[in-house]
Design an enzyme around this catalytic site. Structure first.
Site, PDB file in Angstrom:
ATOM      1  N   TYR A  60       0.908  -1.353   0.061  1.00  0.00           N
ATOM      2  CA  TYR A  60       0.008  -0.016   0.136  1.00  0.00           C
ATOM      3  C   TYR A  60       0.914   1.226  -0.048  1.00  0.00           C
ATOM      4  O   TYR A  60       0.355   2.264   0.534  1.00  0.00           O
ATOM      5  CB  TYR A  60      -0.909  -0.108   1.206  1.00  0.00           C
ATOM      6  CG  TYR A  60      -2.356  -0.818   1.021  1.00  0.00           C
ATOM      7  CD1 TYR A  60      -3.190  -0.471  -0.171  1.00  0.00           C
ATOM      8  CD2 TYR A  60      -2.512  -1.944   1.596  1.00  0.00           C
ATOM      9  CE1 TYR A  60      -4.207  -1.480  -0.463  1.00  0.00           C
ATOM     10  CE2 TYR A  60      -3.852  -2.559   1.607  1.00  0.00           C
ATOM     11  CZ  TYR A  60      -4.401  -2.483   0.436  1.00  0.00           C
ATOM     12  OH  TYR A  60      -5.518  -3.125   0.312  1.00  0.00           O
ATOM     13  N   PHE A  68      -5.493   7.176   7.115  1.00  0.00           N
ATOM     14  CA  PHE A  68      -5.779   5.741   6.775  1.00  0.00           C
ATOM     15  C   PHE A  68      -4.603   4.687   6.834  1.00  0.00           C
ATOM     16  O   PHE A  68      -4.765   3.498   6.932  1.00  0.00           O
ATOM     17  CB  PHE A  68      -7.041   5.309   6.225  1.00  0.00           C
ATOM     18  CG  PHE A  68      -6.739   5.266   4.780  1.00  0.00           C
ATOM     19  CD1 PHE A  68      -6.177   4.429   4.166  1.00  0.00           C
ATOM     20  CD2 PHE A  68      -7.052   6.601   3.845  1.00  0.00           C
ATOM     21  CE1 PHE A  68      -5.780   4.351   2.749  1.00  0.00           C
ATOM     22  CE2 PHE A  68      -6.804   6.541   2.571  1.00  0.00           C
ATOM     23  CZ  PHE A  68      -6.245   5.653   2.097  1.00  0.00           C
ATOM     24  N   ARG A  96     -11.802  -5.849 -11.017  1.00  0.00           N
ATOM     25  CA  ARG A  96     -12.489  -4.758 -10.385  1.00  0.00           C
ATOM     26  C   ARG A  96     -13.875  -4.795 -10.451  1.00  0.00           C
ATOM     27  O   ARG A  96     -14.430  -4.184  -9.371  1.00  0.00           O
ATOM     28  CB  ARG A  96     -11.675  -3.552 -11.064  1.00  0.00           C
ATOM     29  CG  ARG A  96     -10.136  -3.411 -10.871  1.00  0.00           C
ATOM     30  CD  ARG A  96      -9.547  -3.049  -9.414  1.00  0.00           C
ATOM     31  NE  ARG A  96      -9.885  -1.624  -9.251  1.00  0.00           N
ATOM     32  CZ  ARG A  96      -9.442  -1.223  -8.094  1.00  0.00           C
ATOM     33  NH1 ARG A  96      -8.733  -1.667  -7.249  1.00  0.00           N
ATOM     34  NH2 ARG A  96     -10.158   0.199  -7.863  1.00  0.00           N
ATOM     35  N   THR A 102     -14.471   0.940  -3.962  1.00  0.00           N
ATOM     36  CA  THR A 102     -13.618   0.934  -2.655  1.00  0.00           C
ATOM     37  C   THR A 102     -14.665   0.979  -1.627  1.00  0.00           C
ATOM     38  O   THR A 102     -14.427   0.200  -0.587  1.00  0.00           O
ATOM     39  CB  THR A 102     -12.528   1.977  -2.755  1.00  0.00           C
ATOM     40  OG1 THR A 102     -11.926   1.866  -3.858  1.00  0.00           O
ATOM     41  CG2 THR A 102     -11.970   1.878  -1.417  1.00  0.00           C
ATOM     42  N   ARG A 113     -17.659  -6.738  -2.558  1.00  0.00           N
ATOM     43  CA  ARG A 113     -17.737  -5.496  -1.574  1.00  0.00           C
ATOM     44  C   ARG A 113     -19.321  -5.269  -1.248  1.00  0.00           C
ATOM     45  O   ARG A 113     -19.640  -4.951  -0.356  1.00  0.00           O
ATOM     46  CB  ARG A 113     -16.929  -4.527  -1.880  1.00  0.00           C
ATOM     47  CG  ARG A 113     -15.619  -4.798  -1.767  1.00  0.00           C
ATOM     48  CD  ARG A 113     -14.635  -3.587  -2.259  1.00  0.00           C
ATOM     49  NE  ARG A 113     -13.114  -3.848  -1.889  1.00  0.00           N
ATOM     50  CZ  ARG A 113     -12.374  -3.019  -2.548  1.00  0.00           C
ATOM     51  NH1 ARG A 113     -12.676  -2.114  -3.427  1.00  0.00           N
ATOM     52  NH2 ARG A 113     -10.953  -3.152  -2.195  1.00  0.00           N
ATOM     53  N   ASN A 123     -13.162  -3.844   3.856  1.00  0.00           N
ATOM     54  CA  ASN A 123     -13.705  -4.154   2.485  1.00  0.00           C
ATOM     55  C   ASN A 123     -13.396  -5.494   1.702  1.00  0.00           C
ATOM     56  O   ASN A 123     -13.350  -5.687   0.327  1.00  0.00           O
ATOM     57  CB  ASN A 123     -13.573  -3.167   1.506  1.00  0.00           C
ATOM     58  CG  ASN A 123     -12.039  -2.795   0.941  1.00  0.00           C
ATOM     59  OD1 ASN A 123     -11.055  -3.460   1.489  1.00  0.00           O
ATOM     60  ND2 ASN A 123     -11.998  -1.476   0.398  1.00  0.00           N
ATOM     61  N   HIS A 126      -8.592  -7.177  -2.443  1.00  0.00           N
ATOM     62  CA  HIS A 126      -7.681  -6.226  -3.192  1.00  0.00           C
ATOM     63  C   HIS A 126      -7.764  -6.956  -4.686  1.00  0.00           C
ATOM     64  O   HIS A 126      -7.689  -8.053  -4.840  1.00  0.00           O
ATOM     65  CB  HIS A 126      -6.504  -6.217  -2.401  1.00  0.00           C
ATOM     66  CG  HIS A 126      -5.737  -5.308  -3.462  1.00  0.00           C
ATOM     67  ND1 HIS A 126      -5.570  -4.132  -3.825  1.00  0.00           N
ATOM     68  CD2 HIS A 126      -4.818  -5.838  -4.303  1.00  0.00           C
ATOM     69  CE1 HIS A 126      -4.675  -3.919  -4.619  1.00  0.00           C
ATOM     70  NE2 HIS A 126      -4.081  -5.001  -5.078  1.00  0.00           N
TER      71      HIS A 126
HETATM   72  P1  IDP Z   1      -9.111  -0.048  -3.668  1.00  0.00           P
HETATM   73  O1  IDP Z   1      -8.896  -1.144  -2.696  1.00  0.00           O
HETATM   74  O2  IDP Z   1     -10.657  -0.240  -4.091  1.00  0.00           O
HETATM   75  O3  IDP Z   1      -8.300  -0.179  -5.044  1.00  0.00           O
HETATM   76  P2  IDP Z   1      -7.865   2.228  -2.821  1.00  0.00           P
HETATM   77  O4  IDP Z   1      -8.147   3.541  -2.892  1.00  0.00           O
HETATM   78  O5  IDP Z   1      -6.524   1.961  -3.375  1.00  0.00           O
HETATM   79  O6  IDP Z   1      -8.905   1.310  -3.103  1.00  0.00           O
HETATM   80  O7  IDP Z   1      -7.352   1.947  -1.168  1.00  0.00           O
HETATM   81  C1  IDP Z   1      -6.729   0.800  -0.831  1.00  0.00           C
HETATM   82  C2  IDP Z   1      -7.498   0.374   0.558  1.00  0.00           C
HETATM   83  O8  IDP Z   1      -7.142   1.383   1.389  1.00  0.00           O
HETATM   84  C3  IDP Z   1      -8.825   0.260   0.322  1.00  0.00           C
HETATM   85  O9  IDP Z   1      -9.431  -1.072  -0.094  1.00  0.00           O
HETATM   86  C4  IDP Z   1      -9.581   0.164   1.855  1.00  0.00           C
HETATM   87  O10 IDP Z   1      -9.376  -0.918   2.392  1.00  0.00           O
HETATM   88  C5  IDP Z   1      -8.409   1.242   2.372  1.00  0.00           C
HETATM   89  N1  IDP Z   1      -8.864   2.765   2.225  1.00  0.00           N
HETATM   90  C6  IDP Z   1      -9.157   3.620   1.340  1.00  0.00           C
HETATM   91  N2  IDP Z   1      -9.741   4.783   1.567  1.00  0.00           N
HETATM   92  C7  IDP Z   1      -9.959   4.712   3.022  1.00  0.00           C
HETATM   93  C8  IDP Z   1     -10.494   5.494   3.726  1.00  0.00           C
HETATM   94  O11 IDP Z   1     -10.850   6.660   3.623  1.00  0.00           O
HETATM   95  N3  IDP Z   1     -10.498   5.066   5.300  1.00  0.00           N
HETATM   96  C9  IDP Z   1     -10.174   3.888   5.482  1.00  0.00           C
HETATM   97  N4  IDP Z   1      -9.377   2.942   4.612  1.00  0.00           N
HETATM   98  C10 IDP Z   1      -9.514   3.337   3.394  1.00  0.00           C
END
Ligand code: IDP
Length: 160
Positions: A60, A68, A96, A102, A113, A123, A126
């Site tokens: 990440y 976060f 996806r 997300t 999800r 969620n 990945h």
């Molecule tokens: P994605 O998993 O749908 O590609 P990303 O924006 O790459 O989404 O974010 C990675 C992961 O970070 C998300 O799957 C989620 O678990 C976590 N995440 C993203 N935004 C937030 C937030 O605003 N609060 C808490 N966790 C977040």
């Protein structure tokens, strides 16, 4: 059956899919694998591991500095994950689509999800979002020897 000529025009790509600790604890592993398998995609790598904080942090890295990020890294390294590589035509985009948005509350019913999640920090899964990130993530999580080279016998029934 009579052999069907394969067009050979189905460019295959690979994506990195990971069931996060919440998905494992909630017993969703089989359901998630089933969706990719039933679609016609090929499983070329799979393993269960508890990621180190270092590995979770690298995975990440693009979110480093965001509020976060520490919680996300702690969460990912808090339990077992199922790391997979799936192969097939447009598997990155389709993966996806299977996964959904997300934020699980914004994810359509029918998506993983959308069906199973509520909070964004839980969620479930990945999936790589581009060819570039797929290549980087596969290289981060798998050694080349952990990826199986083989052809599915069903290939000619999935691709024309
Ligand atoms: P994605 O998993 O749908 O590609 P990303 O924006 O790459 O989404 O974010 C990675 C992961 O970070 C998300 O799957 C989620 O678990 C976590 N995440 C993203 N935004 C937030 C937030 O605003 N609060 C808490 N966790 C977040």
């Amino acid at each position: 059956f009579a052999p069907i000529a394969l067009a050979g025009s189905s460019p295959q790509e690979r994506t990195f899919i990971m069931i996060k600790p919440d998905g494992v604890h909630r017993g969703l592993v089989a359901d998630i694998i089933k969706r990719f398998e039933a679609k016609g995609y090929k499983l070329v790598g799979i393993k269960v591991l508890v990621p180190s904080k270092d590995l979770a942090g690298k995975h990440y890295a693009e979110h480093e500095g965001k509020p976060f990020y520490p919680g996300l890294v702690n969460f990912l390294s808090s339990g077992a994950v199922v790391a997979m590589v799936w192969e097939g035509k447009e598997v990155i985009k389709t993966g996806r689509t299977f996964i959904g948005a997300t934020n699980p509350l914004a994810s359509a019913p029918g998506t993983i999800r959308g069906d199973y999640g509520i909070d964004v920090g839980r969620n479930i899964i990945h999936g790589s979002d581009s060819v570039d990130s797929a290549q980087k993530e596969i290289a981060l999580w798998f050694k080349p020897a952990e990826l199986a080279e083989y052809e599915l016998i069903s290939k000619k029934w999935v691709y024309e």
